[in-house]
Scaffold this motif. Sequence first.
Motif, PDB file in Angstrom:
ATOM      1  N   HIS A   1      -1.069   3.040  -7.910  1.00  0.00           N
ATOM      2  CA  HIS A   1      -1.653   4.318  -8.053  1.00  0.00           C
ATOM      3  C   HIS A   1      -2.999   4.151  -7.580  1.00  0.00           C
ATOM      4  O   HIS A   1      -3.622   3.140  -8.110  1.00  0.00           O
ATOM      5  N   ILE A   2      -3.670   5.177  -7.029  1.00  0.00           N
ATOM      6  CA  ILE A   2      -5.290   5.045  -6.740  1.00  0.00           C
ATOM      7  C   ILE A   2      -6.291   4.913  -7.834  1.00  0.00           C
ATOM      8  O   ILE A   2      -7.355   4.474  -7.788  1.00  0.00           O
ATOM      9  N   ASP A   3      -5.511   4.954  -9.323  1.00  0.00           N
ATOM     10  CA  ASP A   3      -6.291   4.893 -10.270  1.00  0.00           C
ATOM     11  C   ASP A   3      -6.196   3.534 -10.941  1.00  0.00           C
ATOM     12  O   ASP A   3      -6.961   2.947 -11.764  1.00  0.00           O
ATOM     13  N   ASP A   4      -5.318   2.576 -10.079  1.00  0.00           N
ATOM     14  CA  ASP A   4      -5.095   1.372 -10.878  1.00  0.00           C
ATOM     15  C   ASP A   4      -6.254   0.364 -10.518  1.00  0.00           C
ATOM     16  O   ASP A   4      -7.150   0.488  -9.558  1.00  0.00           O
ATOM     17  N   ASP A   5      -6.580  -0.306 -11.663  1.00  0.00           N
ATOM     18  CA  ASP A   5      -7.675  -1.253 -11.345  1.00  0.00           C
ATOM     19  C   ASP A   5      -7.405  -2.615 -10.865  1.00  0.00           C
ATOM     20  O   ASP A   5      -6.200  -2.755 -10.657  1.00  0.00           O
ATOM     21  N   GLU A   6      -8.378  -3.536 -10.780  1.00  0.00           N
ATOM     22  CA  GLU A   6      -7.786  -4.805  -9.858  1.00  0.00           C
ATOM     23  C   GLU A   6      -7.014  -5.586 -10.646  1.00  0.00           C
ATOM     24  O   GLU A   6      -6.398  -6.462 -10.103  1.00  0.00           O
ATOM     25  N   THR A   7      -6.731  -5.552 -11.836  1.00  0.00           N
ATOM     26  CA  THR A   7      -5.750  -6.283 -12.477  1.00  0.00           C
ATOM     27  C   THR A   7      -4.355  -5.954 -12.124  1.00  0.00           C
ATOM     28  O   THR A   7      -3.249  -6.560 -12.494  1.00  0.00           O
ATOM     29  N   GLN A   8      -3.952  -4.684 -11.629  1.00  0.00           N
ATOM     30  CA  GLN A   8      -2.652  -4.311 -11.178  1.00  0.00           C
ATOM     31  C   GLN A   8      -2.498  -4.513  -9.824  1.00  0.00           C
ATOM     32  O   GLN A   8      -1.411  -3.944  -9.427  1.00  0.00           O
ATOM     33  N   GLY A   9      -3.165  -5.161  -9.045  1.00  0.00           N
ATOM     34  CA  GLY A   9      -3.039  -5.407  -7.790  1.00  0.00           C
ATOM     35  C   GLY A   9      -3.547  -6.902  -7.535  1.00  0.00           C
ATOM     36  O   GLY A   9      -4.154  -7.533  -8.500  1.00  0.00           O
ATOM     37  N   GLY A  10      -3.342  -7.330  -6.225  1.00  0.00           N
ATOM     38  CA  GLY A  10      -3.812  -8.611  -5.933  1.00  0.00           C
ATOM     39  C   GLY A  10      -5.166  -8.707  -4.908  1.00  0.00           C
ATOM     40  O   GLY A  10      -6.071  -8.009  -5.261  1.00  0.00           O
ATOM     41  N   VAL A  11      -5.045  -9.296  -3.934  1.00  0.00           N
ATOM     42  CA  VAL A  11      -6.219  -9.340  -2.901  1.00  0.00           C
ATOM     43  C   VAL A  11      -5.690  -9.048  -1.403  1.00  0.00           C
ATOM     44  O   VAL A  11      -4.648  -9.062  -1.021  1.00  0.00           O
TER      45      VAL A  11
ATOM     46  N   TYR B   1     -11.050  -8.765  -0.403  1.00  0.00           N
ATOM     47  CA  TYR B   1     -11.253  -7.438  -1.191  1.00  0.00           C
ATOM     48  C   TYR B   1     -10.315  -7.704  -2.534  1.00  0.00           C
ATOM     49  O   TYR B   1      -9.049  -8.096  -2.074  1.00  0.00           O
ATOM     50  N   GLN B   2     -10.622  -7.230  -3.467  1.00  0.00           N
ATOM     51  CA  GLN B   2      -9.920  -6.803  -4.580  1.00  0.00           C
ATOM     52  C   GLN B   2      -8.822  -5.901  -4.227  1.00  0.00           C
ATOM     53  O   GLN B   2      -9.355  -4.411  -3.927  1.00  0.00           O
ATOM     54  N   LEU B   3      -7.592  -5.717  -4.242  1.00  0.00           N
ATOM     55  CA  LEU B   3      -6.677  -4.752  -3.966  1.00  0.00           C
ATOM     56  C   LEU B   3      -6.431  -3.937  -5.299  1.00  0.00           C
ATOM     57  O   LEU B   3      -5.310  -4.064  -5.789  1.00  0.00           O
ATOM     58  N   ASP B   4      -7.267  -3.004  -5.456  1.00  0.00           N
ATOM     59  CA  ASP B   4      -6.932  -1.887  -6.646  1.00  0.00           C
ATOM     60  C   ASP B   4      -6.842  -0.648  -6.047  1.00  0.00           C
ATOM     61  O   ASP B   4      -6.758  -0.511  -4.549  1.00  0.00           O
ATOM     62  N   GLY B   5      -6.815   0.548  -6.483  1.00  0.00           N
ATOM     63  CA  GLY B   5      -6.727   1.777  -6.092  1.00  0.00           C
ATOM     64  C   GLY B   5      -7.705   2.229  -5.325  1.00  0.00           C
ATOM     65  O   GLY B   5      -7.561   2.860  -4.245  1.00  0.00           O
ATOM     66  N   GLU B   6      -8.963   1.737  -5.609  1.00  0.00           N
ATOM     67  CA  GLU B   6     -10.136   2.132  -4.879  1.00  0.00           C
ATOM     68  C   GLU B   6     -10.102   1.621  -3.299  1.00  0.00           C
ATOM     69  O   GLU B   6     -10.441   2.165  -2.459  1.00  0.00           O
ATOM     70  N   PHE B   7      -9.551   0.394  -3.266  1.00  0.00           N
ATOM     71  CA  PHE B   7      -9.617  -0.073  -1.776  1.00  0.00           C
ATOM     72  C   PHE B   7      -8.567   0.543  -1.060  1.00  0.00           C
ATOM     73  O   PHE B   7      -8.671   0.875   0.278  1.00  0.00           O
ATOM     74  N   ILE B   8      -7.461   0.949  -1.791  1.00  0.00           N
ATOM     75  CA  ILE B   8      -6.330   1.783  -0.870  1.00  0.00           C
ATOM     76  C   ILE B   8      -6.982   2.946  -0.447  1.00  0.00           C
ATOM     77  O   ILE B   8      -6.654   3.341   0.918  1.00  0.00           O
TER      78      ILE B   8
ATOM     79  N   TRP C   1      -5.378   6.053   8.805  1.00  0.00           N
ATOM     80  CA  TRP C   1      -4.949   5.446   7.473  1.00  0.00           C
ATOM     81  C   TRP C   1      -4.614   6.398   6.545  1.00  0.00           C
ATOM     82  O   TRP C   1      -5.460   6.946   6.063  1.00  0.00           O
ATOM     83  N   GLN C   2      -3.395   6.273   5.988  1.00  0.00           N
ATOM     84  CA  GLN C   2      -3.165   6.999   4.744  1.00  0.00           C
ATOM     85  C   GLN C   2      -2.041   6.389   3.770  1.00  0.00           C
ATOM     86  O   GLN C   2      -0.863   6.326   3.943  1.00  0.00           O
ATOM     87  N   LEU C   3      -2.665   5.504   2.893  1.00  0.00           N
ATOM     88  CA  LEU C   3      -1.794   4.655   2.332  1.00  0.00           C
ATOM     89  C   LEU C   3      -1.072   5.135   0.874  1.00  0.00           C
ATOM     90  O   LEU C   3      -0.469   4.372   0.156  1.00  0.00           O
ATOM     91  N   TYR C   4      -1.635   6.343   0.656  1.00  0.00           N
ATOM     92  CA  TYR C   4      -1.094   7.222  -0.646  1.00  0.00           C
ATOM     93  C   TYR C   4      -0.880   8.514  -0.610  1.00  0.00           C
ATOM     94  O   TYR C   4      -1.417   9.257   0.567  1.00  0.00           O
ATOM     95  N   ASP C   5      -0.201   9.176  -1.339  1.00  0.00           N
ATOM     96  CA  ASP C   5       0.114  10.573  -1.514  1.00  0.00           C
ATOM     97  C   ASP C   5      -1.104  11.205  -2.003  1.00  0.00           C
ATOM     98  O   ASP C   5      -1.476  11.108  -3.090  1.00  0.00           O
ATOM     99  N   GLU C   6      -2.026  12.332  -1.253  1.00  0.00           N
ATOM    100  CA  GLU C   6      -3.120  12.825  -1.746  1.00  0.00           C
ATOM    101  C   GLU C   6      -2.900  13.705  -2.913  1.00  0.00           C
ATOM    102  O   GLU C   6      -3.810  13.843  -3.551  1.00  0.00           O
ATOM    103  N   THR C   7      -1.507  14.057  -3.089  1.00  0.00           N
ATOM    104  CA  THR C   7      -1.335  15.340  -4.129  1.00  0.00           C
ATOM    105  C   THR C   7      -1.341  14.288  -5.255  1.00  0.00           C
ATOM    106  O   THR C   7      -1.840  14.668  -6.434  1.00  0.00           O
ATOM    107  N   THR C   8      -0.528  13.167  -5.514  1.00  0.00           N
ATOM    108  CA  THR C   8      -0.073  12.451  -6.460  1.00  0.00           C
ATOM    109  C   THR C   8      -0.853  11.259  -6.927  1.00  0.00           C
ATOM    110  O   THR C   8      -1.036  10.986  -8.113  1.00  0.00           O
ATOM    111  N   GLY C   9      -1.480  10.848  -5.997  1.00  0.00           N
ATOM    112  CA  GLY C   9      -2.373   9.496  -5.954  1.00  0.00           C
ATOM    113  C   GLY C   9      -1.315   8.313  -5.884  1.00  0.00           C
ATOM    114  O   GLY C   9      -2.011   7.155  -5.983  1.00  0.00           O
TER     115      GLY C   9
END
Length: 334
Positions: free
Chosen positions: A102-112, A121-128, A139-147
């Motif tokens: 989810h785009i709200d995920d922090d860096e502990t929930q993703g890798g690099v 890059y830290q692969l968190d929601g912000e990077f997505i 580029w559109q790696l996430y659902d804009e409605t649900t995140g």
Amino acid sequence: MNKKETRYLLGAALLILTLVACGGSDSSSTVDTDTTSASDTDNTQSDTQLGLDPDNFLTDALAQDISTTSCTLSDGTETQCYEIVINGVPSNNEIGPFCPTHIDDDETQGGVWFDGSGELYQLDGEFIVYTKTLYGDDWQLYDETTGEVYVTDTQVACEAAARPDVDPEYQNHCVQCDIEYYNGGVQQTFLIPVTPVALSNPEQVSADIGVALNGVVIAGPAPVSDILAANTIAAFDDCGGHINPVEGYHYHAALGCSDVITSVDGHANLIGYALDGYGIYAMLNSTGEEDYDLDECRGHSDDTRGYHYHAASAAENMFIGCYSGAQGSIEVAQ
Ligand SMILES: [Zn+2]
Ligand SMILES: [Zn+2]
């Protein structure tokens, strides 16, 4: 227990073999006195080639004890190689996580992620979300409605996305595969020369360049331009590894997870061995510096370790630049 004893005896036998090999080219040759060669202060590379030490591997990293066998190296040299069979998963830590969900995920929930351009890059929601700015409007790696992040979360999806011609259906995805799709790890066999054979002209790195002390394949550069061309991110975990259907889990960067032996002299830690038998050490020494005079392969020599490599930074998407020695081989045991 018993296994350890066997390993110890094997190590001792190999040491003797190595000493014999260093003492003369064969038993019929003229015998030099040991004292002469030992006190020789000539500092050439061949005098300080130490090669692989089987005892350096974590026991649980291996599917069987390391043995020796005849082998032919990439330059045609017929010699003895260590046969190293790895389980294909790190014995000292867990795999993942890779993609944030989810785009709200922090860096502990993703890798690099690294694309070779010099950034890690830290692969968190912000990077997505940022990939649109970084790589382009398409580029559109996430659902804009649900995140929710588009992640390849089935075996079918991972295999359709983790190939050079990415299935169009899985463009604009964060790509990850689960090691459980591949029996929990892909066993691979390495043949690595007992005594490295220095080359006068270095050889280019291949798809896989060596083996880490914790039982993971050390791979060559990730094909980031192909990956990015499909609007995908082939997520790495915080150890710099990810999974593909052919070789399972493998490292594209040295991020400290296979630093299992601490150097006592302040030198960088050993992390594994290249296919040519030379050690691969971490990039930085114990004071956090990279103060080496490295050649084009990222290698140099010292009196303690002989010739060896230092890994590049993760941001460079590489471990070593080339092989300074003739390569052994690697094969997937499936
Ligand atoms: Zn890969
Ligand atoms: Zn060094």
